[in-house]
Motif scaffolding. Structure first.
Motif, PDB file in Angstrom:
ATOM      1  N   THR A  72       0.842  -1.162   0.000  1.00  0.00           N
ATOM      2  CA  THR A  72      -0.072   0.123   0.192  1.00  0.00           C
ATOM      3  C   THR A  72       0.947   1.106   0.012  1.00  0.00           C
ATOM      4  N   ALA A  73       2.098   1.177   0.834  1.00  0.00           N
ATOM      5  CA  ALA A  73       2.700   2.235   0.863  1.00  0.00           C
ATOM      6  C   ALA A  73       3.321   2.818  -0.589  1.00  0.00           C
ATOM      7  N   GLU A  74       3.847   1.771  -1.574  1.00  0.00           N
ATOM      8  CA  GLU A  74       4.008   2.002  -2.758  1.00  0.00           C
ATOM      9  C   GLU A  74       2.793   2.777  -3.506  1.00  0.00           C
ATOM     10  N   ALA A 120       3.654   9.047  11.960  1.00  0.00           N
ATOM     11  CA  ALA A 120       2.965   7.745  11.568  1.00  0.00           C
ATOM     12  C   ALA A 120       3.700   7.607   9.844  1.00  0.00           C
ATOM     13  N   CYS A 121       4.899   7.643  10.379  1.00  0.00           N
ATOM     14  CA  CYS A 121       5.820   7.702   8.971  1.00  0.00           C
ATOM     15  C   CYS A 121       5.722   6.216   8.342  1.00  0.00           C
ATOM     16  N   GLY A 122       5.193   4.951   8.795  1.00  0.00           N
ATOM     17  CA  GLY A 122       5.298   3.759   8.133  1.00  0.00           C
ATOM     18  C   GLY A 122       6.543   3.477   7.547  1.00  0.00           C
ATOM     19  N   THR A 123       6.638   3.045   6.459  1.00  0.00           N
ATOM     20  CA  THR A 123       7.945   2.699   5.970  1.00  0.00           C
ATOM     21  C   THR A 123       8.524   3.578   5.347  1.00  0.00           C
ATOM     22  N   GLY A 124       8.353   4.911   5.619  1.00  0.00           N
ATOM     23  CA  GLY A 124       9.248   5.939   5.257  1.00  0.00           C
ATOM     24  C   GLY A 124       9.139   6.744   4.107  1.00  0.00           C
ATOM     25  N   ASN A 125       7.944   6.558   3.190  1.00  0.00           N
ATOM     26  CA  ASN A 125       8.038   7.333   2.147  1.00  0.00           C
ATOM     27  C   ASN A 125       8.474   9.026   2.333  1.00  0.00           C
ATOM     28  N   GLU A 126       7.714   9.432   3.236  1.00  0.00           N
ATOM     29  CA  GLU A 126       7.751  10.923   3.496  1.00  0.00           C
ATOM     30  C   GLU A 126       9.034  11.207   3.948  1.00  0.00           C
ATOM     31  N   GLY A 150      11.257   9.988  12.512  1.00  0.00           N
ATOM     32  CA  GLY A 150      10.311   9.351  11.897  1.00  0.00           C
ATOM     33  C   GLY A 150       9.783   8.752  13.183  1.00  0.00           C
ATOM     34  N   PHE A 151       8.347   8.975  13.256  1.00  0.00           N
ATOM     35  CA  PHE A 151       7.565   8.694  14.335  1.00  0.00           C
ATOM     36  C   PHE A 151       6.424   7.483  13.989  1.00  0.00           C
ATOM     37  N   ASP A 152       6.226   6.520  14.557  1.00  0.00           N
ATOM     38  CA  ASP A 152       4.939   5.654  14.192  1.00  0.00           C
ATOM     39  C   ASP A 152       5.069   4.437  15.377  1.00  0.00           C
ATOM     40  N   GLY A 153       3.735   3.971  15.494  1.00  0.00           N
ATOM     41  CA  GLY A 153       3.376   3.042  16.460  1.00  0.00           C
ATOM     42  C   GLY A 153       3.941   1.494  16.049  1.00  0.00           C
ATOM     43  N   ALA A 154       4.466   1.372  14.811  1.00  0.00           N
ATOM     44  CA  ALA A 154       4.524  -0.046  14.538  1.00  0.00           C
ATOM     45  C   ALA A 154       6.269  -0.061  14.273  1.00  0.00           C
ATOM     46  N   PRO A 155       6.816  -1.226  15.305  1.00  0.00           N
ATOM     47  CA  PRO A 155       8.174  -1.169  15.070  1.00  0.00           C
ATOM     48  C   PRO A 155       8.483  -1.893  14.017  1.00  0.00           C
ATOM     49  N   ARG A 156       7.896  -2.941  13.167  1.00  0.00           N
ATOM     50  CA  ARG A 156       8.358  -3.481  12.215  1.00  0.00           C
ATOM     51  C   ARG A 156       8.559  -2.273  10.993  1.00  0.00           C
ATOM     52  N   LEU A 157       7.483  -1.395  10.951  1.00  0.00           N
ATOM     53  CA  LEU A 157       7.591  -0.582   9.726  1.00  0.00           C
ATOM     54  C   LEU A 157       8.549   0.555   9.893  1.00  0.00           C
ATOM     55  N   LEU A 158       9.010   0.752  11.416  1.00  0.00           N
ATOM     56  CA  LEU A 158      10.254   1.720  11.515  1.00  0.00           C
ATOM     57  C   LEU A 158      11.407   1.216  11.193  1.00  0.00           C
ATOM     58  N   GLY A 162       5.845   5.298  19.156  1.00  0.00           N
ATOM     59  CA  GLY A 162       4.909   5.997  20.180  1.00  0.00           C
ATOM     60  C   GLY A 162       3.690   5.881  19.457  1.00  0.00           C
ATOM     61  N   ASP A 163       2.681   6.844  20.534  1.00  0.00           N
ATOM     62  CA  ASP A 163       1.442   7.163  19.916  1.00  0.00           C
ATOM     63  C   ASP A 163       1.033   8.529  19.346  1.00  0.00           C
ATOM     64  N   LEU A 164       0.287   8.676  18.558  1.00  0.00           N
ATOM     65  CA  LEU A 164       0.009   9.879  17.964  1.00  0.00           C
ATOM     66  C   LEU A 164      -0.496  10.883  18.970  1.00  0.00           C
ATOM     67  N   VAL A 167       1.475  11.789   6.295  1.00  0.00           N
ATOM     68  CA  VAL A 167       0.783  11.242   4.924  1.00  0.00           C
ATOM     69  C   VAL A 167       0.047  10.032   5.324  1.00  0.00           C
ATOM     70  N   PHE A 168      -1.407  10.363   5.301  1.00  0.00           N
ATOM     71  CA  PHE A 168      -2.408   9.510   5.768  1.00  0.00           C
ATOM     72  C   PHE A 168      -2.058   8.657   6.883  1.00  0.00           C
ATOM     73  N   GLY A 169      -1.467   9.186   7.933  1.00  0.00           N
ATOM     74  CA  GLY A 169      -0.923   8.795   9.027  1.00  0.00           C
ATOM     75  C   GLY A 169      -1.606   9.358  10.325  1.00  0.00           C
ATOM     76  N   ILE A 205      -4.511  10.599  10.530  1.00  0.00           N
ATOM     77  CA  ILE A 205      -5.879  10.231  10.401  1.00  0.00           C
ATOM     78  C   ILE A 205      -6.241   8.882  11.396  1.00  0.00           C
ATOM     79  N   PHE A 206      -5.041   8.488  11.657  1.00  0.00           N
ATOM     80  CA  PHE A 206      -5.433   7.046  12.500  1.00  0.00           C
ATOM     81  C   PHE A 206      -5.117   7.285  14.100  1.00  0.00           C
ATOM     82  N   THR A 207      -5.005   8.761  14.426  1.00  0.00           N
ATOM     83  CA  THR A 207      -5.134   8.873  15.732  1.00  0.00           C
ATOM     84  C   THR A 207      -6.505   8.858  16.538  1.00  0.00           C
TER      85      THR A 207
HETATM   86  C1  LIG Z   1      -1.921   4.419   6.082  1.00  0.00           C
HETATM   87  S1  LIG Z   1      -0.438   4.280   6.946  1.00  0.00           S
HETATM   88  C2  LIG Z   1       0.631   5.599   6.269  1.00  0.00           C
HETATM   89  C3  LIG Z   1       2.081   5.225   6.641  1.00  0.00           C
HETATM   90  C4  LIG Z   1       3.051   6.588   5.931  1.00  0.00           C
HETATM   91  N1  LIG Z   1       2.689   7.874   6.167  1.00  0.00           N
HETATM   92  C5  LIG Z   1       2.875   6.163   4.475  1.00  0.00           C
HETATM   93  O1  LIG Z   1       2.656   7.426   3.577  1.00  0.00           O
HETATM   94  O2  LIG Z   1       2.934   5.037   3.813  1.00  0.00           O
HETATM   95  C6  LIG Z   1      -0.697   4.605   8.602  1.00  0.00           C
HETATM   96  C7  LIG Z   1       0.304   4.322   9.607  1.00  0.00           C
HETATM   97  O3  LIG Z   1      -0.138   5.054  10.973  1.00  0.00           O
HETATM   98  C8  LIG Z   1       0.527   4.293  11.884  1.00  0.00           C
HETATM   99  N2  LIG Z   1      -0.476   4.584  13.165  1.00  0.00           N
HETATM  100  C9  LIG Z   1      -1.581   4.185  13.272  1.00  0.00           C
HETATM  101  N3  LIG Z   1      -2.226   4.510  14.472  1.00  0.00           N
HETATM  102  C10 LIG Z   1      -1.341   5.026  15.079  1.00  0.00           C
HETATM  103  C11 LIG Z   1      -0.848   5.549  16.501  1.00  0.00           C
HETATM  104  N4  LIG Z   1      -2.186   5.866  17.226  1.00  0.00           N
HETATM  105  N5  LIG Z   1       0.326   6.193  16.826  1.00  0.00           N
HETATM  106  C12 LIG Z   1       1.152   5.986  16.011  1.00  0.00           C
HETATM  107  N6  LIG Z   1       1.225   5.587  14.475  1.00  0.00           N
HETATM  108  C13 LIG Z   1       0.196   5.183  14.180  1.00  0.00           C
HETATM  109  C14 LIG Z   1       0.535   2.974  11.641  1.00  0.00           C
HETATM  110  O4  LIG Z   1       1.539   2.202  12.173  1.00  0.00           O
HETATM  111  C15 LIG Z   1       1.035   3.214   9.953  1.00  0.00           C
HETATM  112  O5  LIG Z   1       2.563   3.101   9.857  1.00  0.00           O
END
Ligand SMILES: C[S@@+](CC[C@H](N)C(=O)[O-])C[C@H]1O[C@@H](n2cnc3c(N)ncnc32)[C@H](O)[C@@H]1O
Length: 262
Positions: free
Chosen positions: A12-14, A39-45, A58-66, A85-87, A103-105, A107-109
């Motif tokens: 999806t990141a691609e 919510a940097c995910g796999t680091g696109n931004e 880069g800040f994200d909740g998912a260790p593998r994606l970091l 950490g958490d958003l 980038v679309f991150g 929004i998941f807070t």
């Molecule tokens: C749709 S992905 C976007 C990732 C990245 N920004 C990109 O452009 O591909 C959403 C990201 O939000 C992170 N995420 C979701 N809820 C979170 C939270 N409460 N705290 C931190 N990260 C969170 C996920 O781990 C995931 O990497």
């Protein structure tokens, strides 16, 4: 483990990668400026910001994606800070960053007002914020509604008791108000992002087989309901197809929000 570490978010990141330079253009990083990608995910931004000279966190909740993001930047010779950490609780001092992106991150807070407050706190007085969110219509909205209905059916209720309505990240007015309460003037404009796949079936299967959110739902509703849902969503995906050569193409609408402290 975060549920975002399930499957392969990389696919999806691609697909959404074209939004990353759009966000970077909005914040115009200057060499050496500290930039936080939420919510940097796999680091696109993070990668684009680093290429443009920013000192990236880069800040994200998912260790593998970091870890994936860290490796991607390292391959290009960039050292960045990676923080899990958490958003809703940003573990950074006040006025730490010249730039904050997501980038679309964001929004998941789970707590939009709190995240907005935190962003305002860590952003410097002359700083710039830019982030993207989906416009709530079309294919993504329909798929989201169908998945919510499947979960509700599985648990025998429409909405879990006590659940708050999620923040309306597709609503320009709501976004402006959310940030203005914390001293940030934000402007919102609509953009398009074209998703391309080998076929509608390919896209549907990739979501069901690999996307962390869908796989998390599979755990919740069970294999049988999940496979039934997969069959039901395929004609929906096909219905949104803009390509006429057997492949799949869909123009997604999204909002680009950009602003600064006033
Ligand atoms: C749709 S992905 C976007 C990732 C990245 N920004 C990109 O452009 O591909 C959403 C990201 O939000 C992170 N995420 C979701 N809820 C979170 C939270 N409460 N705290 C931190 N990260 C969170 C996920 O781990 C995931 O990497």
């Amino acid at each position: 483990m975060s549920h975002w570490d399930k499957g392969s978010y990389e696919v999806t990141a691609e697909q959404i990668a074209p939004a990353a330079p759009v966000v970077a253009d909005a914040v115009e990083p200057v060499s050496g400026q500290p930039a936080l990608d939420l919510a940097c995910g796999t680091g696109n931004e993070a990668l684009i910001l680093a290429r443009r000279g920013a000192e990236v966190t880069g800040f994200d909740g998912a260790p593998r994606l970091l870890s994936v993001a860290e490796e991607r930047l390292r391959e290009e010779g960039f050292e960045a800070q990676w923080v899990q950490g958490d958003l809703a609780e940003l573990p950074f001092a006040d006025d730490s960053f010249e730039i904050v992106t997501s980038v679309f991150g964001l929004i998941f807070t789970g707590n939009a007002p709190r995240s907005a407050e935190e962003i305002a706190r860590v952003l410097r007085p002359q700083g710039r914020l830019a982030f993207t969110s989906w416009v709530e219509d079309g294919l993504f909205k329909t798929m989201q509604d169908m998945s919510k209905a499947a979960v509700a059916e599985s648990f025998g209720q429409a909405t879990p008791e006590g659940a708050d309505a999620p923040f309306a990240w597709g609503d320009e007015v709501a976004i402006r108000e959310l940030f203005s309460e914390h001293g940030l003037m934000v402007q919102v404009e609509q953009r398009n992002l074209v998703i391309e796949e080998d076929s509608a079936l390919g896209l549907n299967d990739r979501w069901f087989d690999l996307h962390p959110i869908w796989l998390t739902m599979k755990d919740a509703i069970g294999e049988d309901s999940y496979e039934k849902l997969r069959e039901e969503t395929l004609p929906i995906v096909e219905g949104y197809n803009e390509a006429d050569d057997g492949s799949f193409r869909y123009t997604l609408k999204y909002l680009l929000s950009e602003g600064s402290p006033v």
